[in-house]
Motif scaffolding. Structure first.
Motif, PDB file in Angstrom:
ATOM      1  N   THR A  61       0.783  -1.235   0.000  1.00 60.46           N
ATOM      2  CA  THR A  61       0.000   0.000   0.000  1.00 60.46           C
ATOM      3  C   THR A  61       0.817   1.288   0.000  1.00 60.46           C
ATOM      4  O   THR A  61       0.255   2.359  -0.237  1.00 60.46           O
ATOM      5  N   ALA A  62       2.118   1.216   0.271  1.00 56.46           N
ATOM      6  CA  ALA A  62       2.935   2.437   0.276  1.00 56.46           C
ATOM      7  C   ALA A  62       4.403   2.062   0.152  1.00 56.46           C
ATOM      8  O   ALA A  62       4.811   0.959   0.507  1.00 56.46           O
ATOM      9  N   SER A  88      10.069   9.735   3.412  1.00 56.23           N
ATOM     10  CA  SER A  88       9.563  10.443   2.226  1.00 56.23           C
ATOM     11  C   SER A  88       8.854   9.412   1.367  1.00 56.23           C
ATOM     12  O   SER A  88       9.505   8.597   0.697  1.00 56.23           O
ATOM     13  N   PHE A  89       7.542   9.402   1.422  1.00 57.86           N
ATOM     14  CA  PHE A  89       6.781   8.458   0.613  1.00 57.86           C
ATOM     15  C   PHE A  89       6.735   8.943  -0.831  1.00 57.86           C
ATOM     16  O   PHE A  89       6.728  10.144  -1.094  1.00 57.86           O
ATOM     17  N   VAL A  90       6.727   7.990  -1.751  1.00 59.30           N
ATOM     18  CA  VAL A  90       6.684   8.315  -3.172  1.00 59.30           C
ATOM     19  C   VAL A  90       5.358   7.846  -3.758  1.00 59.30           C
ATOM     20  O   VAL A  90       4.683   6.979  -3.194  1.00 59.30           O
ATOM     21  N   LYS A  91       5.011   8.440  -4.881  1.00 58.14           N
ATOM     22  CA  LYS A  91       3.772   8.082  -5.557  1.00 58.14           C
ATOM     23  C   LYS A  91       3.851   6.619  -5.981  1.00 58.14           C
ATOM     24  O   LYS A  91       4.850   6.178  -6.546  1.00 58.14           O
ATOM     25  N   SER A  92       2.781   5.888  -5.682  1.00 54.54           N
ATOM     26  CA  SER A  92       2.744   4.476  -6.036  1.00 54.54           C
ATOM     27  C   SER A  92       1.298   4.028  -6.204  1.00 54.54           C
ATOM     28  O   SER A  92       0.370   4.737  -5.818  1.00 54.54           O
ATOM     29  N   THR A  95      -0.926  -2.445  -4.777  1.00 56.55           N
ATOM     30  CA  THR A  95      -0.734  -3.650  -5.581  1.00 56.55           C
ATOM     31  C   THR A  95      -1.069  -4.900  -4.771  1.00 56.55           C
ATOM     32  O   THR A  95      -0.415  -5.174  -3.762  1.00 56.55           O
ATOM     33  N   PRO A  96      -2.043  -5.679  -5.227  1.00 54.46           N
ATOM     34  CA  PRO A  96      -2.378  -6.927  -4.535  1.00 54.46           C
ATOM     35  C   PRO A  96      -1.189  -7.889  -4.537  1.00 54.46           C
ATOM     36  O   PRO A  96      -0.496  -8.033  -5.545  1.00 54.46           O
ATOM     37  N   ILE A  97      -0.974  -8.536  -3.416  1.00 57.05           N
ATOM     38  CA  ILE A  97       0.164  -9.446  -3.301  1.00 57.05           C
ATOM     39  C   ILE A  97      -0.012 -10.698  -4.162  1.00 57.05           C
ATOM     40  O   ILE A  97       0.974 -11.263  -4.646  1.00 57.05           O
ATOM     41  N   ALA A 135       5.812  -3.306  -9.731  1.00 57.58           N
ATOM     42  CA  ALA A 135       4.376  -3.594  -9.707  1.00 57.58           C
ATOM     43  C   ALA A 135       3.582  -2.407  -9.161  1.00 57.58           C
ATOM     44  O   ALA A 135       2.449  -2.169  -9.581  1.00 57.58           O
ATOM     45  N   MET A 136       4.197  -1.660  -8.238  1.00 55.95           N
ATOM     46  CA  MET A 136       3.537  -0.477  -7.670  1.00 55.95           C
ATOM     47  C   MET A 136       3.680   0.745  -8.558  1.00 55.95           C
ATOM     48  O   MET A 136       3.232   1.835  -8.204  1.00 55.95           O
ATOM     49  N   GLU A 137       4.339   0.564  -9.698  1.00 58.37           N
ATOM     50  CA  GLU A 137       4.545   1.628 -10.692  1.00 58.37           C
ATOM     51  C   GLU A 137       5.345   2.809 -10.133  1.00 58.37           C
ATOM     52  O   GLU A 137       5.042   3.965 -10.431  1.00 58.37           O
TER      53      GLU A 137
END
Length: 140
Positions: A61-62, A88-92, A95-97, A135-137
């Protein structure tokens, strides 16, 4: 040397951390956060939507990068003072495991894929990190 971590928390708690720019793992324990260093990466896996409830999320999720500084305590209430680390979280993309089970080396027994997450926070390989980040782009 950069290290890569998985933190486990409900999606609701992960969202709170993203808004505040912090990581909190293992019900507020300092130990796992103290092993992290500036420049390390953390990916959150959320087994559930809300803490203490059964509605599944089962997704990454993050993702974020550990900032400088040390773990610090934060009084959330009079009787709960967990430890945190700035991130610092990034845009993502969530993604289902399930779609990644065959690609992740830290999941040894595919029928019991949830077992590693019971630790609450653990280190993963750079290769596993890259699989999940792709997978999280996440843009490298």
């Amino acid at each position: 040397m950069v290290r890569y971590w998985i933190g486990v928390a409900s999606k609701e708690h992960v969202e709170r951390g993203m808004l505040g720019g912090f990581a909190q793992v293992c019900h507020g324990k300092a130990g796992p956060l103290n092993r992290m260093k500036e420049g390390d990466w953390i990916i959150y896996y959320s087994p559930t939507i809300k803490f203490g409830q059964k509605e599944p999320c089962q997704a990454f999720t993050a993702i974020g990068k550990i900032k400088d500084g040390n773990a610090y305590s934060f009084a959330m209430s009079e009787d709960f003072v967990p430890w945190r680390r700035d991130v610092s979280f990034v845009k993502s993309r969530e993604t289902p495991i399930q779609s990644l089970l065959d690609e992740l080396s830290f999941i040894k027994v595919k029928q019991k894929w949830g077992f590693p997450f019971r630790r609450g926070c653990f280190e993963i390989s750079q290769e596993d990190f890259q699989v999940i980040a792709r997978a999280m782009e996440v843009q490298s």
